[in-house]
Design a protein around this motif. Structure first.
Motif, short mmCIF file in Angstrom:
data_model
loop_
_atom_site.label_atom_id
_atom_site.label_comp_id
_atom_site.label_asym_id
_atom_site.label_seq_id
_atom_site.Cartn_x
_atom_site.Cartn_y
_atom_site.Cartn_z
N MET A 145 39.50 53.24 35.17
CA MET A 145 40.17 53.80 36.33
C MET A 145 40.68 55.20 36.03
SD MET A 145 41.15 53.48 39.43
CE MET A 145 40.81 51.74 39.72
N VAL A 146 40.59 56.09 37.03
CA VAL A 146 41.17 57.43 36.92
C VAL A 146 42.10 57.65 38.11
CG1 VAL A 146 39.22 58.42 35.66
CG2 VAL A 146 39.23 58.48 38.16
N PRO A 147 43.14 58.44 37.93
CA PRO A 147 44.04 58.73 39.04
C PRO A 147 43.28 59.33 40.22
CG PRO A 147 45.01 59.44 36.99
CD PRO A 147 43.59 59.06 36.67
N GLY A 148 43.68 58.96 41.40
CA GLY A 148 43.03 59.46 42.60
C GLY A 148 42.17 58.44 43.28
N LEU A 149 41.68 57.44 42.53
CA LEU A 149 40.89 56.37 43.13
C LEU A 149 41.86 55.39 43.80
CD1 LEU A 149 38.21 55.63 40.37
CD2 LEU A 149 37.84 56.74 42.58
N LYS A 150 41.77 55.30 45.11
CA LYS A 150 42.72 54.47 45.85
C LYS A 150 42.08 53.20 46.43
CE LYS A 150 45.56 58.40 47.34
NZ LYS A 150 44.79 59.48 46.70
N HIS A 151 40.76 53.15 46.49
CA HIS A 151 40.10 52.05 47.18
C HIS A 151 39.10 51.32 46.27
CE1 HIS A 151 41.93 53.74 50.71
NE2 HIS A 151 41.31 54.89 50.50
N VAL A 152 39.28 51.49 44.97
CA VAL A 152 38.42 50.85 43.97
C VAL A 152 39.26 49.87 43.17
CG1 VAL A 152 36.98 51.25 41.95
CG2 VAL A 152 36.92 52.86 43.86
N GLY A 153 38.73 48.68 42.92
CA GLY A 153 39.46 47.70 42.14
C GLY A 153 39.42 48.01 40.65
N SER A 154 40.38 47.45 39.91
CA SER A 154 40.36 47.58 38.45
C SER A 154 40.87 46.29 37.85
CB SER A 154 41.22 48.76 37.98
OG SER A 154 42.59 48.52 38.23
N ALA A 155 40.30 45.91 36.73
CA ALA A 155 40.68 44.67 36.05
C ALA A 155 40.60 44.87 34.54
CB ALA A 155 39.76 43.53 36.47
N LYS A 156 41.57 44.30 33.84
CA LYS A 156 41.60 44.39 32.39
C LYS A 156 40.72 43.28 31.81
CE LYS A 156 44.88 45.00 28.57
NZ LYS A 156 46.31 45.04 28.21
N LEU A 157 39.70 43.66 31.06
CA LEU A 157 38.71 42.70 30.55
C LEU A 157 38.49 42.90 29.05
CD1 LEU A 157 36.05 43.11 33.38
CD2 LEU A 157 37.73 41.26 33.17
N LYS A 158 38.06 41.83 28.41
CA LYS A 158 37.72 41.90 26.99
C LYS A 158 36.25 42.21 26.85
CE LYS A 158 37.46 38.13 24.50
NZ LYS A 158 37.84 36.91 23.76
N GLU A 159 35.93 43.17 25.98
CA GLU A 159 34.54 43.51 25.72
C GLU A 159 34.01 42.69 24.56
OE1 GLU A 159 35.07 47.79 25.26
OE2 GLU A 159 34.17 48.05 27.24
N GLU A 160 32.73 42.84 24.27
CA GLU A 160 32.11 42.04 23.21
C GLU A 160 32.78 42.27 21.87
OE1 GLU A 160 27.60 40.83 21.92
OE2 GLU A 160 28.03 42.95 22.20
N SER A 161 33.26 43.48 21.64
CA SER A 161 33.92 43.80 20.37
C SER A 161 35.28 43.13 20.23
CB SER A 161 34.10 45.31 20.26
OG SER A 161 34.98 45.78 21.27
N GLY A 162 35.78 42.59 21.34
CA GLY A 162 37.11 42.01 21.33
C GLY A 162 38.18 42.94 21.86
N ALA A 163 37.82 44.23 22.01
CA ALA A 163 38.78 45.20 22.52
C ALA A 163 39.01 44.98 24.01
CB ALA A 163 38.27 46.62 22.28
N GLN A 164 40.20 45.33 24.47
CA GLN A 164 40.54 45.25 25.89
C GLN A 164 40.22 46.59 26.55
OE1 GLN A 164 41.74 42.69 27.71
NE2 GLN A 164 42.03 41.20 26.06
N ALA A 165 39.65 46.53 27.74
CA ALA A 165 39.36 47.74 28.50
C ALA A 165 39.60 47.47 29.97
CB ALA A 165 37.92 48.20 28.27
N THR A 166 40.03 48.48 30.68
CA THR A 166 40.26 48.35 32.11
C THR A 166 39.06 48.89 32.86
OG1 THR A 166 42.64 48.59 31.80
CG2 THR A 166 41.79 48.94 34.02
N TYR A 167 38.35 48.00 33.51
CA TYR A 167 37.12 48.35 34.22
C TYR A 167 37.39 48.56 35.70
CZ TYR A 167 33.44 47.76 30.75
OH TYR A 167 32.59 47.93 29.68
N ILE A 168 36.66 49.50 36.27
CA ILE A 168 36.65 49.63 37.72
C ILE A 168 35.57 48.70 38.29
CG2 ILE A 168 37.49 51.99 37.71
CD1 ILE A 168 34.63 52.95 38.12
#
Length: 373
Positions: A145-168
């Protein structure tokens, strides 16, 4: 993150910047950053691009989210909106310079194919390719997610490496057009949804021809993959990539764990390469691909992506990744046979979706993996 230069009337609280010389806002920069520290200073910031599409005056009302501290957002509630609410700024900007295609034409394309495009991206974690200044300048992959996006969803997910990332992820047509307004040309979703990120509902085999591989060999390869999957009891669907090759897509319903999907894809690709060593290769080394078709199975792991159906590609000619019926394969001339102009015309002629029923196919990999040992 989009930042405007600011004029300070009071002394800055940081000793490092007390002697800084402040100027009137004149330019807008977009930067990466890892967080916000004391006194609202960005941590580990780095320049991404200068936003020539924005003026400092445009940021008087900051497009940053108000009332929330910076950091990793959780799954967002997005305000109701209509695609007509998305204003395309600088619609005349040429984004495909070799073809004279403008930003407005890109928005018009996605609006025209929206009912076909949405099912492949809605509620799926999605990486996008942004080209804010067109394909002749720097383009970059973005998944956060980047500032300015108002109509796009975002969710915090775990990637294959085990790291957490916030995906749009796109929620609807408004999300798609808002991303286009931000310079997005390509959409690359996960093979799973945000509701079930641990279970894949797609397997994608990317048939990527190396140098000196004629198109008729790629067609024959897709047919062979289709037959081999059918022998395992799996239905599969066909898509051009908008590039050199083809995708063979296997729907899974109910979904399967990512580890199982990755193992299956690896086993299938390796078996194919061993059985037909003069046609296929299952290793990623480009140096070894000459005269062979690479069966790319690496798109089938948690966090990996594949281009969405009907997505544009940021390449000369503005090609499109196009779903096909298997009986259309013989007439196909290349993996980039459809583009921003011809794709809408094709869809206007179609009476039914080439991938009709893909979400109703009930198949999984439990018995298949037993057969493959």
């Amino acid at each position: 993150m989009t930042l405007e230069l600011q004029t300070w009337k009071a002394s800055f609280p940081s000793a490092l910047l007390r002697d800084a010389r402040w100027v009137e806002p004149a330019a807008v920069a977009e930067v990466y950053y890892r967080g916000v520290g004391n006194h609202q200073l960005l941590r580990q910031s780095s320049l991404k691009t200068m936003r020539i599409d924005k003026k400092a005056a445009d940021l008087v009302d900051s497009d940053r989210a108000k009332g929330k501290p910076a950091g990793t957002p959780r799954k967002r509630q997005v305000a109701d909106a209509h695609p007509a609410d998305i204003r395309i700024t600088h619609p005349e900007r040429v984004v495909f310079p070799d073809d004279g295609i403008t930003k407005q034409q890109v928005a018009d394309y996605y609006a025209a194919v929206m009912k076909w495009f949405l099912p492949g991206v809605v509620n799926r974690p999605t990486s996008v390719i942004r080209c804010p200044e067109g394909t002749a300048k720097a383009c970059f992959f973005q998944k956060h997610m980047v500032p300015g996006l108002k109509h796009v969803g975002s969710a915090k997910l775990k990637e294959e490496s085990g790291a957490q990332a916030t995906y749009i992820y796109p929620l609807d047509a408004t999300s798609v057009l808002e991303l286009v307004q931000f310079g997005v040309l390509e959409f690359h979703p996960w093979g799973s949804t945000i509701e079930q990120p641990d279970r894949a509902d797609r397997v994608v085999f990317d048939l990527d021809p190396g140098s000196n591989v004629a198109w008729d060999r790629v067609v024959a390869a897709a047919r062979l993959v289709h037959r081999r999957l059918a022998q395992l009891g799996l239905d599969s669907f066909l898509r051009t990539t908008g590039g050199k090759g083809l995708h063979v897509v296997v729907p899974l319903n109910p979904g399967c764990p990512w580890a199982q999907v990755k193992n299956f894809a690896h086993a299938f690709a390796s078996t194919l390469a061993q059985a037909h060593p003069l046609e296929f290769i299952a290793t990623a080394s480009k140096a070894q691909r000459h005269g062979l078709i690479y069966v790319d199975y690496l798109r089938n792991s948690r966090g990996a992506t594949s281009v969405a159906s009907y997505s544009l590609r940021a390449r000369p000619g503005a090609p499109v990744a196009m779903p096909l019926r298997w009986n259309e394969l013989g007439k196909l001339k290349s993996g980039h046979a459809f583009d921003i102009h011809s794709a809408p015309r094709r869809l206007a002629r179609l009476r039914t979706d080439p991938w009709a029923g893909i979400d109703e196919v009930r198949q999984d990999l439990d018995e298949i993996m037993k057969k493959l040992g």
